[in-house]
Design a protein around this motif. Structure first.
Motif, PDB file in Angstrom:
ATOM      1  N   ASP A   7       0.866  -1.163   0.000  1.00 16.74           N
ATOM      2  CA  ASP A   7       0.000   0.000   0.000  1.00 16.74           C
ATOM      3  C   ASP A   7       0.913   1.226   0.000  1.00 16.74           C
ATOM      4  OD1 ASP A   7      -2.425   1.532   0.283  1.00 16.74           O
ATOM      5  OD2 ASP A   7      -1.966   1.737   2.415  1.00 16.74           O
ATOM      6  N   THR A  11       1.699   3.918   4.577  1.00 17.04           N
ATOM      7  CA  THR A  11       2.445   2.657   4.594  1.00 17.04           C
ATOM      8  C   THR A  11       3.874   2.914   4.141  1.00 17.04           C
ATOM      9  OG1 THR A  11       0.447   1.338   4.200  1.00 17.04           O
ATOM     10  CG2 THR A  11       2.547   0.297   3.708  1.00 17.04           C
ATOM     11  N   THR A 111      -2.590   0.620  -4.588  1.00 17.80           N
ATOM     12  CA  THR A 111      -3.144   1.742  -3.845  1.00 17.80           C
ATOM     13  C   THR A 111      -4.547   2.105  -4.316  1.00 17.80           C
ATOM     14  OG1 THR A 111      -2.831   4.099  -3.339  1.00 17.80           O
ATOM     15  CG2 THR A 111      -1.962   3.316  -5.444  1.00 17.80           C
ATOM     16  N   LYS A 157      -8.833  -4.503  -4.577  1.00 17.74           N
ATOM     17  CA  LYS A 157      -7.386  -4.712  -4.640  1.00 17.74           C
ATOM     18  C   LYS A 157      -7.059  -6.173  -4.951  1.00 17.74           C
ATOM     19  CE  LYS A 157      -5.405  -0.892  -2.012  1.00 17.74           C
ATOM     20  NZ  LYS A 157      -4.398  -0.475  -1.020  1.00 17.74           N
ATOM     21  N   TYR A 181       2.107  -5.243   2.585  1.00 15.04           N
ATOM     22  CA  TYR A 181       2.282  -4.266   3.653  1.00 15.04           C
ATOM     23  C   TYR A 181       1.165  -3.234   3.561  1.00 15.04           C
ATOM     24  CZ  TYR A 181       7.155  -5.967   3.828  1.00 15.04           C
ATOM     25  OH  TYR A 181       8.294  -6.734   3.940  1.00 15.04           O
ATOM     26  N   SER A 182       0.438  -3.046   4.644  1.00 11.04           N
ATOM     27  CA  SER A 182      -0.617  -2.022   4.644  1.00 11.04           C
ATOM     28  C   SER A 182      -0.914  -1.545   6.055  1.00 11.04           C
ATOM     29  CB  SER A 182      -1.906  -2.559   4.024  1.00 11.04           C
ATOM     30  OG  SER A 182      -2.932  -1.575   4.094  1.00 11.04           O
ATOM     31  N   ASP A 183      -1.379  -0.301   6.112  1.00 11.01           N
ATOM     32  CA  ASP A 183      -1.761   0.314   7.380  1.00 11.01           C
ATOM     33  C   ASP A 183      -3.248   0.247   7.656  1.00 11.01           C
ATOM     34  OD1 ASP A 183      -3.092   3.424   6.936  1.00 11.01           O
ATOM     35  OD2 ASP A 183      -2.219   2.396   5.225  1.00 11.01           O
ATOM     36  N   SER A 184      -4.051  -0.090   6.636  1.00 15.05           N
ATOM     37  CA  SER A 184      -5.466   0.258   6.670  1.00 15.05           C
ATOM     38  C   SER A 184      -6.406  -0.929   6.816  1.00 15.05           C
ATOM     39  CB  SER A 184      -5.833   1.020   5.386  1.00 15.05           C
ATOM     40  OG  SER A 184      -7.212   1.306   5.350  1.00 15.05           O
ATOM     41  N   ASP A 187      -7.806  -2.521   3.717  1.00 18.75           N
ATOM     42  CA  ASP A 187      -7.030  -3.500   2.961  1.00 18.75           C
ATOM     43  C   ASP A 187      -7.092  -4.901   3.549  1.00 18.75           C
ATOM     44  OD1 ASP A 187      -6.246  -1.702   1.033  1.00 18.75           O
ATOM     45  OD2 ASP A 187      -4.378  -1.175   2.039  1.00 18.75           O
TER      46      ASP A 187
END
Length: 222
Positions: A7, A11, A111, A157, A181-184, A187
């Motif tokens: 992401d 991220t 993204t 996604k 890899y993601s912060d959200s 996702d």
């Protein structure tokens, strides 16, 4: 094939490029500051809450591009990169991307921000493969405010990565290893799909899920 999926916003960079681009258009005088900021803030809160209507948001966010045209918009984005994005890019994020590239992984930025905003950012990270929201364009090449194809948002996604794989004669089954890899919390569908989900600078809703499931938590910007 080994995939390293990233992401982008919060991220690989510690800001939201879409939100920041919107605010940048205000500094350019392209939008009324109070009206735009109120709407931009509302959309951003919806995104964080997982309730965003992506089609409504894209109509809002790309309107200035059509109004000011490609040449002026591209020039503005070069300023945006120099004044906003590059100062926010951290060596630790570059290093993480390079680690996967050096290991021979195929690195893709995946993204929910549109390709106009994110293509130059992906290039700045040295990443050739970008899956972003594709903008429908008219005969003059200007965005219409609609999304072309499947938006790379939430479950989209997963679908867009599947399309990317299929276009190259692959499928999830032929991927030897995949990392995302993601912060959200938005996702979660793709995090659940890959072999190795990494909650990266996770938001308040994703962090407890990652902890409960034993996923790696990476606080990249500490």
């Amino acid at each position: 094939m080994r995939l390293a999926l990233f992401d982008l916003d919060h991220t690989l960079i510690p800001i939201d490029s879409d939100y920041s681009w919107g605010q940048f258009t205000v500094t350019l005088g392209w939008r009324d500051a109070e009206t735009h900021t109120r709407a931009n803030d509302a959309f951003y809160e919806q995104y964080k809450a997982g309730t965003l209507d992506i089609h409504e948001y894209i109509r809002f966010s790309v309107a200035p591009l059509a109004e000011h045209g490609a040449q002026k918009s591209d020039a503005a984005h070069r300023r945006f990169m120099d004044e906003v994005i590059r100062p926010a890019m951290k060596p630790v994020a570059f290093d993480l991307v390079r680690q996967h590239q050096d290991a021979g992984d195929t690195v893709i930025i995946v993204t929910a921000t549109n390709e106009f905003v994110t293509r130059p950012i992906a290039e700045a990270f040295g990443v050739d493969e970008l899956i972003a929201i594709d903008l429908e364009r008219d005969a003059q090449g200007e965005p219409t405010g609609a999304i072309r194809g499947t938006p790379s948002f939430r479950e989209g996604k997963v679908a867009r990565v599947e399309q990317w794989l299929a276009a190259r004669g692959h499928s999830w089954a032929s991927v030897a290893h995949s990392t995302f890899y993601s912060d959200s919390i938005n996702d979660l569908p793709l995090l659940e799909k890959v072999h190795e989900p990494v909650a990266t600078n996770p938001d308040a809703r994703l962090r407890p899920i990652a902890s409960e499931r034993g996923w790696r938590i990476l606080n990249l910007f500490e």
